[in-house]
Design a protein around this motif. Structure first.
Motif, PDB file in Angstrom:
ATOM      1  N   LEU A  41      81.476 124.364  38.809  1.00  0.00           N
ATOM      2  CA  LEU A  41      80.505 125.392  38.316  1.00  0.00           C
ATOM      3  C   LEU A  41      79.435 124.969  37.933  1.00  0.00           C
ATOM      4  CD1 LEU A  41      83.289 127.773  37.059  1.00  0.00           C
ATOM      5  CD2 LEU A  41      82.186 128.145  38.956  1.00  0.00           C
ATOM      6  N   CYS A  42      78.239 125.700  37.932  1.00  0.00           N
ATOM      7  CA  CYS A  42      77.101 125.473  37.564  1.00  0.00           C
ATOM      8  C   CYS A  42      76.629 126.327  36.080  1.00  0.00           C
ATOM      9  CB  CYS A  42      75.770 125.652  38.441  1.00  0.00           C
ATOM     10  SG  CYS A  42      74.271 125.463  37.798  1.00  0.00           S
ATOM     11  N   TYR A  43      76.386 125.642  34.985  1.00  0.00           N
ATOM     12  CA  TYR A  43      76.096 126.312  33.663  1.00  0.00           C
ATOM     13  C   TYR A  43      75.093 127.375  33.745  1.00  0.00           C
ATOM     14  CZ  TYR A  43      75.118 127.342  28.745  1.00  0.00           C
ATOM     15  OH  TYR A  43      74.867 127.742  27.615  1.00  0.00           O
ATOM     16  N   GLU A  44      73.967 127.084  34.438  1.00  0.00           N
ATOM     17  CA  GLU A  44      72.964 127.877  34.144  1.00  0.00           C
ATOM     18  C   GLU A  44      73.114 128.879  35.343  1.00  0.00           C
ATOM     19  OE1 GLU A  44      70.352 128.121  32.150  1.00  0.00           O
ATOM     20  OE2 GLU A  44      70.562 126.271  31.133  1.00  0.00           O
ATOM     21  N   ASP A  45      73.748 128.818  36.301  1.00  0.00           N
ATOM     22  CA  ASP A  45      74.141 130.039  37.397  1.00  0.00           C
ATOM     23  C   ASP A  45      74.997 130.934  36.451  1.00  0.00           C
ATOM     24  OD1 ASP A  45      72.737 128.620  39.208  1.00  0.00           O
ATOM     25  OD2 ASP A  45      74.269 128.250  40.666  1.00  0.00           O
ATOM     26  N   LEU A  46      75.868 130.546  35.739  1.00  0.00           N
ATOM     27  CA  LEU A  46      77.000 131.451  35.184  1.00  0.00           C
ATOM     28  C   LEU A  46      76.148 132.253  34.237  1.00  0.00           C
ATOM     29  CD1 LEU A  46      80.015 128.976  34.274  1.00  0.00           C
ATOM     30  CD2 LEU A  46      79.875 130.887  35.773  1.00  0.00           C
ATOM     31  N   ILE A  47      75.356 131.627  33.389  1.00  0.00           N
ATOM     32  CA  ILE A  47      74.765 132.398  32.315  1.00  0.00           C
ATOM     33  C   ILE A  47      73.706 133.496  32.825  1.00  0.00           C
ATOM     34  CG2 ILE A  47      75.391 131.128  30.341  1.00  0.00           C
ATOM     35  CD1 ILE A  47      72.426 130.346  30.208  1.00  0.00           C
ATOM     36  N   ALA A  48      73.123 132.928  33.923  1.00  0.00           N
ATOM     37  CA  ALA A  48      72.142 133.926  34.606  1.00  0.00           C
ATOM     38  C   ALA A  48      72.584 134.871  35.239  1.00  0.00           C
ATOM     39  CB  ALA A  48      71.383 133.126  35.804  1.00  0.00           C
ATOM     40  N   ALA A  49      73.767 134.928  35.404  1.00  0.00           N
ATOM     41  CA  ALA A  49      74.364 136.255  36.193  1.00  0.00           C
ATOM     42  C   ALA A  49      75.104 137.262  34.990  1.00  0.00           C
ATOM     43  CB  ALA A  49      75.623 135.833  37.061  1.00  0.00           C
ATOM     44  N   GLN A  50      74.849 136.922  33.931  1.00  0.00           N
ATOM     45  CA  GLN A  50      75.443 137.871  32.805  1.00  0.00           C
ATOM     46  C   GLN A  50      74.561 138.702  32.119  1.00  0.00           C
ATOM     47  OE1 GLN A  50      78.670 137.788  32.109  1.00  0.00           O
ATOM     48  NE2 GLN A  50      78.797 136.129  33.770  1.00  0.00           N
TER      49      GLN A  50
END
Ligand code: ADP
Length: 540
Positions: free
Chosen positions: A156-165
């Motif tokens: 999983l990609c950290y920046e993708d994860l937080i961008a989706a929140q």
């Protein structure tokens, strides 16, 4: 009668909320793992921490789940530092320099469910992933462009994860005694032992740490923690700095003197690391004729700081040294050597003598010294004994151990030997297993080493006891030479001026390298093995 005051659970999320509210725009700089030096702020770190907490819950994290984090000191790591406990999880710091079998042991022992990793450290995880059956998800702490190719599927990609929140996640609430972080001792003998910090212990510890006579950190400081967040709770700096709204510089993974100097030039007023880092930096400054205009204070701990380092920082560069002692089991602060008025009154040379001690304890840490049978010893600055600690952020029982690590009165045996002055200043003379016992007397290996490194051609020194038929043990000194090989007679003359004849080393052995532990300290265990492998014998 009941007290009239509010319940106010001491949770670490309060710390980052405070920083974002009261010090939102305070700069936080960092050397990113991707390369460039970036600038952010407590407002943004708080925002990302909340998004990351929301992402973890979205991934299925439940209260009390453990998240392993293998990462350098970056601003992103600060968001992760708060995101995990803010989601109700437990932040388990992982030292990438540990041996693979130790990493496997601690990740499985703490039952980590998720792993976070800087992208350059992914190869460390790849080599052990087959032995980590409990890991469900691995989050790489980078953006989509830097996601590495890997044999591990579904990273999983950290920046993708937080961008989706969305913004506005509410921290998971709970009791202040809930666990919030885990750090393992480095286990120089036997398996590493897990120390589980609570929200409360971390908050109280950070308050004690920031006090004026301890770190004395404030919103006017810009602090650079060179000590990694995965060493001994990161010396609490990731809690202490936002608690007071200090500006921060995170040095990333570049620990070279050049790299650190570049970061110091961002206006750093305060910094912290083990002595070896500073010895290298001082050498670099000397060689390149550089100065440290913004730096005011440096905390040196984790191993004994030689007098020569203190003198150089203070006299040549105008930087005050705070010699500190602590351990993973104490969150880690035990003592800091700031000057009480009684010390301020002393002549400069006597103050330097005091700086060879590790200073005094803050409120919330109690210390005592005893003999081997447990009798209290006097604080006279001379009598040496076992050092014990008690306090609000001192370990009681290691993770999953059947018995407490403290005695019936709650005292924890630190494993260090020390004397304490009448002013409460502690002099660490040894780890109890390293003290050299000759003819029934103790010789401090630390004192011998610190004296030897005062010689300009000695890069590193280690004193150890070698079995002796008559005296039990006799000290020898192992030396790594600097640019030129030092003259043995000069080193012996330095020592003879400071020690009684029976305390002097029987031999001086040169080595190209002295072995170190994963936290960068001299490993006397490995050093003894190395000498044994060379069939070393004391001179007769
Ligand atoms: P590890 O055991 O993994 O090295 P710690 O950081 O917990 O991890 O090590 C704590 C030990 O380091 C202390 O018990 C002490 O022996 C040593 N130490 C820490 N600071 C100092 C200091 N200023 N002087 C001498 N020894 C120190």
């Amino acid at each position: 009668m009941q007290a009239s005051m509010q319940e106010f659970p001491l949770r670490v999320s309060e710390i980052i909320d405070h920083a974002a509210l009261l010090h939102p725009d305070r700069p936080v700089f960092g050397r990113s793992i991707e390369g460039p030096i970036l600038e952010t702020s407590w407002r943004e770190i708080h925002r990302d921490a909340k998004k990351f907490a929301a992402a973890l819950i979205g991934l299925g994290l439940k209260k009390g789940d453990v998240v392993g984090v293998m990462a350098w000191n970056t601003p992103r790591h600060l968001s992760v530092w708060y995101g995990i406990p803010g989601a109700g999880g437990i932040n388990h710091t992982l030292n990438p320099r540990l041996f693979a079998d130790q990493l496997v042991y601690i990740i499985n022992h703490a039952q980590d469910r998720f792993l976070m990793v800087d992208f350059d450290l992914l190869p460390v995880i790849e080599t052990i992933i087959d032995q980590l059956p409990l890991i469900e998800k691995i989050i790489v702490m980078t953006d989509r462009n830097h996601m590495p190719d890997s044999k591990i599927p579904d990273l999983l990609c950290y920046e993708d994860l937080i961008a989706a929140q969305p913004n506005g996640f509410d921290w998971v609430q709970g009791d202040e005694h809930e666990p919030c972080g885990i750090c393992y001792t480095s286990g120089t003998t036997g398996d590493p032992k897990g120390v589980v910090y609570s929200h409360r212990s971390n908050v109280l510890h950070a308050m004690a740490n920031c006090a004026a006579d301890m770190m004395g950190l404030s919103s006017n400081d810009r602090i650079m923690p060179v000590v990694p967040l995965f060493h001994a709770n990161g010396w609490s700096i990731a809690y202490s700095a936002p608690m007071v709204g200090a500006s921060v510089v995170m040095p990333g993974r570049d620990m070279t003197p050049q790299g650190l100097f570049e970061m110091l030039e961002l206006g750093v007023t305060f910094t912290a690391a083990v002595p070896t880092i500073w010895m290298q930096l001082l050498q670099y400054l000397e060689q390149n004729n550089l100065t440290l205009p913004s730096l005011e204070k440096v905390i040196i701990g984790g191993a004994s700081c030689p007098r020569s380092v203190v003198e150089m920082f203070q006299n040549k560069y105008g930087v005050q040294v705070l010699h500190a002692w602590g351990m993973t089991e104490m969150s880690p602060l035990g003592t800091i050597c700031s000057f009480k008025p009684e010390i301020m009154e002393m002549a400069p040379d006597n103050r330097l003598d005091i700086q060879e001690t590790v200073g005094h304890a803050p409120f919330s840490v109690s210390l005592k010294i005893t003999d081997d049978t447990g009798n209290d010893l006097p604080w006279d600055g001379k009598t040496q004994g076992r050092l014990w600690a008690k306090g609000a952020a001192v370990v009681k029982r290691y993770l999953k151990q059947e018995h407490d690590a403290v005695d019936v009165k709650g005292w924890f045996d630190t494993g260090d030997m020390a004397s304490i002055t009448s002013h409460g200043y502690v002099r660490i003379t040894d780890r109890s297993k390293d003290v050299i016992k000759s003819g029934g007397e103790w010789i401090s290996s630390i004192a011998l080493e610190n004296c030897a490194v005062a010689h300009p051609d000695v890069a590193e020194a280690a004193a150890i006891g070698i079995p002796h038929p008559k005296w039990g043990e006799r000290p020898i000194l192992v030396i790594v030479a600097g640019e030129t090989r030092p003259d043995i007679s000069e080193i012996m003359a330095l020592m003879a001026a400071k020690f009684a004849k029976w305390q002097l080393p029987d031999d001086i052995v040169f080595m190209a390298k002295i072995p170190h532990t994963a936290t960068g300290k001299i490993s006397k265990l490995l050093l003894r093995k190395k000498l044994a492998a060379q069939n070393y014998m004391l001179p007769v």
